[in-house]
Design a protein around this motif. Structure first.
Motif, PDB file in Angstrom:
ATOM      1  N   ARG A   1     -14.806  78.595 -20.365  1.00 19.02           N
ATOM      2  CA  ARG A   1     -15.949  79.486 -20.200  1.00 19.02           C
ATOM      3  C   ARG A   1     -15.903  80.176 -18.838  1.00 19.02           C
ATOM      4  O   ARG A   1     -15.704  79.551 -17.812  1.00 19.02           O
ATOM      5  N   ASN A   2     -16.102  81.473 -18.838  1.00 19.76           N
ATOM      6  CA  ASN A   2     -16.205  82.247 -17.608  1.00 19.76           C
ATOM      7  C   ASN A   2     -17.564  81.923 -16.973  1.00 19.76           C
ATOM      8  O   ASN A   2     -18.597  82.136 -17.596  1.00 19.76           O
ATOM      9  N   PRO A   3     -17.573  81.401 -15.727  1.00 20.41           N
ATOM     10  CA  PRO A   3     -18.844  81.003 -15.128  1.00 20.41           C
ATOM     11  C   PRO A   3     -19.780  82.177 -14.816  1.00 20.41           C
ATOM     12  O   PRO A   3     -20.979  81.988 -14.703  1.00 20.41           O
ATOM     13  N   ARG A   4     -19.245  83.379 -14.691  1.00 26.29           N
ATOM     14  CA  ARG A   4     -20.092  84.552 -14.441  1.00 26.29           C
ATOM     15  C   ARG A   4     -20.802  85.032 -15.693  1.00 26.29           C
ATOM     16  O   ARG A   4     -21.973  85.389 -15.662  1.00 26.29           O
ATOM     17  N   THR A   5     -20.050  85.081 -16.790  1.00 27.35           N
ATOM     18  CA  THR A   5     -20.576  85.705 -18.005  1.00 27.35           C
ATOM     19  C   THR A   5     -21.034  84.707 -19.057  1.00 27.35           C
ATOM     20  O   THR A   5     -21.771  85.068 -19.965  1.00 27.35           O
ATOM     21  N   GLY A   6     -20.543  83.473 -18.950  1.00 23.43           N
ATOM     22  CA  GLY A   6     -20.851  82.482 -19.978  1.00 23.43           C
ATOM     23  C   GLY A   6     -19.983  82.611 -21.215  1.00 23.43           C
ATOM     24  O   GLY A   6     -20.052  81.792 -22.121  1.00 23.43           O
ATOM     25  N   GLU A   7     -19.141  83.655 -21.248  1.00 26.60           N
ATOM     26  CA  GLU A   7     -18.246  83.877 -22.387  1.00 26.60           C
ATOM     27  C   GLU A   7     -17.017  82.978 -22.280  1.00 26.60           C
ATOM     28  O   GLU A   7     -16.543  82.665 -21.197  1.00 26.60           O
ATOM     29  N   PHE A   8     -16.494  82.589 -23.429  1.00 24.59           N
ATOM     30  CA  PHE A   8     -15.203  81.902 -23.469  1.00 24.59           C
ATOM     31  C   PHE A   8     -14.142  82.989 -23.445  1.00 24.59           C
ATOM     32  O   PHE A   8     -14.008  83.753 -24.398  1.00 24.59           O
ATOM     33  N   ASP A   9     -13.407  83.091 -22.328  1.00 23.03           N
ATOM     34  CA  ASP A   9     -12.484  84.224 -22.191  1.00 23.03           C
ATOM     35  C   ASP A   9     -11.025  83.827 -22.043  1.00 23.03           C
ATOM     36  O   ASP A   9     -10.161  84.680 -21.930  1.00 23.03           O
ATOM     37  N   THR A  10     -10.747  82.548 -22.056  1.00 27.22           N
ATOM     38  CA  THR A  10      -9.349  82.116 -22.005  1.00 27.22           C
ATOM     39  C   THR A  10      -9.239  80.731 -22.617  1.00 27.22           C
ATOM     40  O   THR A  10     -10.240  80.073 -22.881  1.00 27.22           O
ATOM     41  N   ARG A  11      -8.020  80.314 -22.838  1.00 23.53           N
ATOM     42  CA  ARG A  11      -7.761  78.987 -23.396  1.00 23.53           C
ATOM     43  C   ARG A  11      -6.612  78.365 -22.608  1.00 23.53           C
ATOM     44  O   ARG A  11      -5.699  79.074 -22.205  1.00 23.53           O
ATOM     45  N   ILE A  12      -6.695  77.076 -22.397  1.00 20.76           N
ATOM     46  CA  ILE A  12      -5.597  76.361 -21.747  1.00 20.76           C
ATOM     47  C   ILE A  12      -5.301  75.085 -22.522  1.00 20.76           C
ATOM     48  O   ILE A  12      -6.150  74.589 -23.268  1.00 20.76           O
ATOM     49  N   GLU A  13      -4.099  74.602 -22.325  1.00 24.09           N
ATOM     50  CA  GLU A  13      -3.710  73.355 -22.979  1.00 24.09           C
ATOM     51  C   GLU A  13      -3.823  72.223 -21.970  1.00 24.09           C
ATOM     52  O   GLU A  13      -3.260  72.295 -20.878  1.00 24.09           O
ATOM     53  N   PHE A  14      -4.564  71.195 -22.336  1.00 25.96           N
ATOM     54  CA  PHE A  14      -4.679  70.010 -21.493  1.00 25.96           C
ATOM     55  C   PHE A  14      -3.488  69.105 -21.787  1.00 25.96           C
ATOM     56  O   PHE A  14      -2.986  69.065 -22.907  1.00 25.96           O
ATOM     57  N   THR A  15      -3.062  68.368 -20.779  1.00 24.73           N
ATOM     58  CA  THR A  15      -2.011  67.384 -20.998  1.00 24.73           C
ATOM     59  C   THR A  15      -2.662  66.036 -21.283  1.00 24.73           C
ATOM     60  O   THR A  15      -3.813  65.803 -20.935  1.00 24.73           O
ATOM     61  N   ASP A  16      -1.916  65.146 -21.911  1.00 24.51           N
ATOM     62  CA  ASP A  16      -2.493  63.840 -22.227  1.00 24.51           C
ATOM     63  C   ASP A  16      -2.159  62.820 -21.131  1.00 24.51           C
ATOM     64  O   ASP A  16      -1.340  63.063 -20.251  1.00 24.51           O
ATOM     65  N   ALA A  17      -2.812  61.673 -21.187  1.00 18.56           N
ATOM     66  CA  ALA A  17      -2.673  60.649 -20.159  1.00 18.56           C
ATOM     67  C   ALA A  17      -1.227  60.156 -20.028  1.00 18.56           C
ATOM     68  O   ALA A  17      -0.754  59.896 -18.921  1.00 18.56           O
ATOM     69  N   ALA A  18      -0.530  60.040 -21.130  1.00 14.73           N
ATOM     70  CA  ALA A  18       0.857  59.573 -21.082  1.00 14.73           C
ATOM     71  C   ALA A  18       1.731  60.548 -20.309  1.00 14.73           C
ATOM     72  O   ALA A  18       2.612  60.141 -19.540  1.00 14.73           O
ATOM     73  N   ASN A  19       1.493  61.830 -20.477  1.00 11.89           N
ATOM     74  CA  ASN A  19       2.266  62.840 -19.773  1.00 11.89           C
ATOM     75  C   ASN A  19       1.941  62.843 -18.280  1.00 11.89           C
ATOM     76  O   ASN A  19       2.815  63.083 -17.445  1.00 11.89           O
ATOM     77  N   ILE A  20       0.697  62.562 -17.940  1.00 10.54           N
ATOM     78  CA  ILE A  20       0.279  62.524 -16.531  1.00 10.54           C
ATOM     79  C   ILE A  20       1.092  61.485 -15.761  1.00 10.54           C
ATOM     80  O   ILE A  20       1.524  61.735 -14.632  1.00 10.54           O
ATOM     81  N   ALA A  21       1.316  60.334 -16.342  1.00 16.04           N
ATOM     82  CA  ALA A  21       2.078  59.275 -15.665  1.00 16.04           C
ATOM     83  C   ALA A  21       3.481  59.757 -15.304  1.00 16.04           C
ATOM     84  O   ALA A  21       3.962  59.527 -14.192  1.00 16.04           O
ATOM     85  N   GLY A  22       4.137  60.447 -16.214  1.00 17.07           N
ATOM     86  CA  GLY A  22       5.475  60.975 -15.943  1.00 17.07           C
ATOM     87  C   GLY A  22       5.460  62.058 -14.880  1.00 17.07           C
ATOM     88  O   GLY A  22       6.342  62.105 -14.020  1.00 17.07           O
ATOM     89  N   ILE A  23       4.457  62.912 -14.927  1.00 17.89           N
ATOM     90  CA  ILE A  23       4.325  63.963 -13.917  1.00 17.89           C
ATOM     91  C   ILE A  23       4.135  63.336 -12.541  1.00 17.89           C
ATOM     92  O   ILE A  23       4.778  63.744 -11.564  1.00 17.89           O
ATOM     93  N   CYS A  24       3.270  62.339 -12.457  1.00 20.05           N
ATOM     94  CA  CYS A  24       3.017  61.674 -11.167  1.00 20.05           C
ATOM     95  C   CYS A  24       4.270  60.992 -10.631  1.00 20.05           C
ATOM     96  O   CYS A  24       4.558  61.075  -9.435  1.00 20.05           O
ATOM     97  N   GLN A  25       5.007  60.328 -11.490  1.00 20.03           N
ATOM     98  CA  GLN A  25       6.240  59.670 -11.056  1.00 20.03           C
ATOM     99  C   GLN A  25       7.237  60.692 -10.523  1.00 20.03           C
ATOM    100  O   GLN A  25       7.865  60.477  -9.485  1.00 20.03           O
ATOM    101  N   ASN A  26       7.380  61.801 -11.198  1.00 21.01           N
ATOM    102  CA  ASN A  26       8.278  62.858 -10.757  1.00 21.01           C
ATOM    103  C   ASN A  26       7.852  63.390  -9.393  1.00 21.01           C
ATOM    104  O   ASN A  26       8.684  63.592  -8.496  1.00 21.01           O
ATOM    105  N   LEU A  27       6.556  63.614  -9.214  1.00 17.88           N
ATOM    106  CA  LEU A  27       6.054  64.098  -7.925  1.00 17.88           C
ATOM    107  C   LEU A  27       6.297  63.083  -6.813  1.00 17.88           C
ATOM    108  O   LEU A  27       6.662  63.459  -5.694  1.00 17.88           O
ATOM    109  N   ARG A  28       6.099  61.803  -7.106  1.00 16.58           N
ATOM    110  CA  ARG A  28       6.359  60.767  -6.094  1.00 16.58           C
ATOM    111  C   ARG A  28       7.824  60.769  -5.658  1.00 16.58           C
ATOM    112  O   ARG A  28       8.128  60.630  -4.475  1.00 16.58           O
ATOM    113  N   GLN A  29       8.732  60.917  -6.607  1.00 12.35           N
ATOM    114  CA  GLN A  29      10.156  60.939  -6.276  1.00 12.35           C
ATOM    115  C   GLN A  29      10.488  62.142  -5.396  1.00 12.35           C
ATOM    116  O   GLN A  29      11.225  62.028  -4.421  1.00 12.35           O
ATOM    117  N   HIS A  30       9.941  63.298  -5.728  1.00 14.83           N
ATOM    118  CA  HIS A  30      10.205  64.492  -4.935  1.00 14.83           C
ATOM    119  C   HIS A  30       9.551  64.414  -3.561  1.00 14.83           C
ATOM    120  O   HIS A  30      10.084  64.956  -2.588  1.00 14.83           O
TER     121      HIS A  30
END
Length: 79
Positions: free
Chosen positions: A6-35
Motif C-alpha cells: 500500500r502506498n502510504p500517501r494514497t492508500g492505494e495498492f500500487d506495487t507487489r513484492i515477494e517475501f522470502t520464507d524463514a528457511a531462506n532467511i537462514a541461508g541469506i544470513c549465513q552467506n552474509l556472515r561469511q562475507h
C-alpha cells in the motif's frame, strides 16, 4: 507468493513484492556472515576506498533515490 504493498500517501495498492520464507532467511544470513569475515579481513584503507566508490556510484542517482524513498515512506521531503 507476491504481496500487495500500500502506498502510504494514497492508500492505494500500487506495487507487489515477494517475501522470502524463514528457511531462506537462514541461508541469506549465513552467506552474509561469511562475507563479513572477508570484509573484516581487508585493510581499513581498502574498506574506506570501497565505501567511497559505492558513495560515488550513488551520487548520480541521488534525486531518484530520494523520490523513491519519499514515495515508499509517504514523506514529501527528505529529512
Amino acid at each position: 507468493m507476491m504481496h500487495p504493498i500500500r502506498n502510504p500517501r494514497t492508500g492505494e495498492f500500487d506495487t507487489r513484492i515477494e517475501f522470502t520464507d524463514a528457511a531462506n532467511i537462514a541461508g541469506i544470513c549465513q552467506n552474509l556472515r561469511q562475507h563479513q569475515l572477508s570484509w573484516r579481513a581487508l585493510p581499513l584503507e581498502e574498506r574506506i576506498n570501497a565505501l567511497q566508490s559505492f558513495k560515488q556510484s550513488l551520487l548520480p542517482l541521488r534525486d531518484d533515490l530520494i523520490e523513491e524513498l519519499s514515495h515508499d515512506t509517504g514523506r514529501y521531503t527528505e529529512s
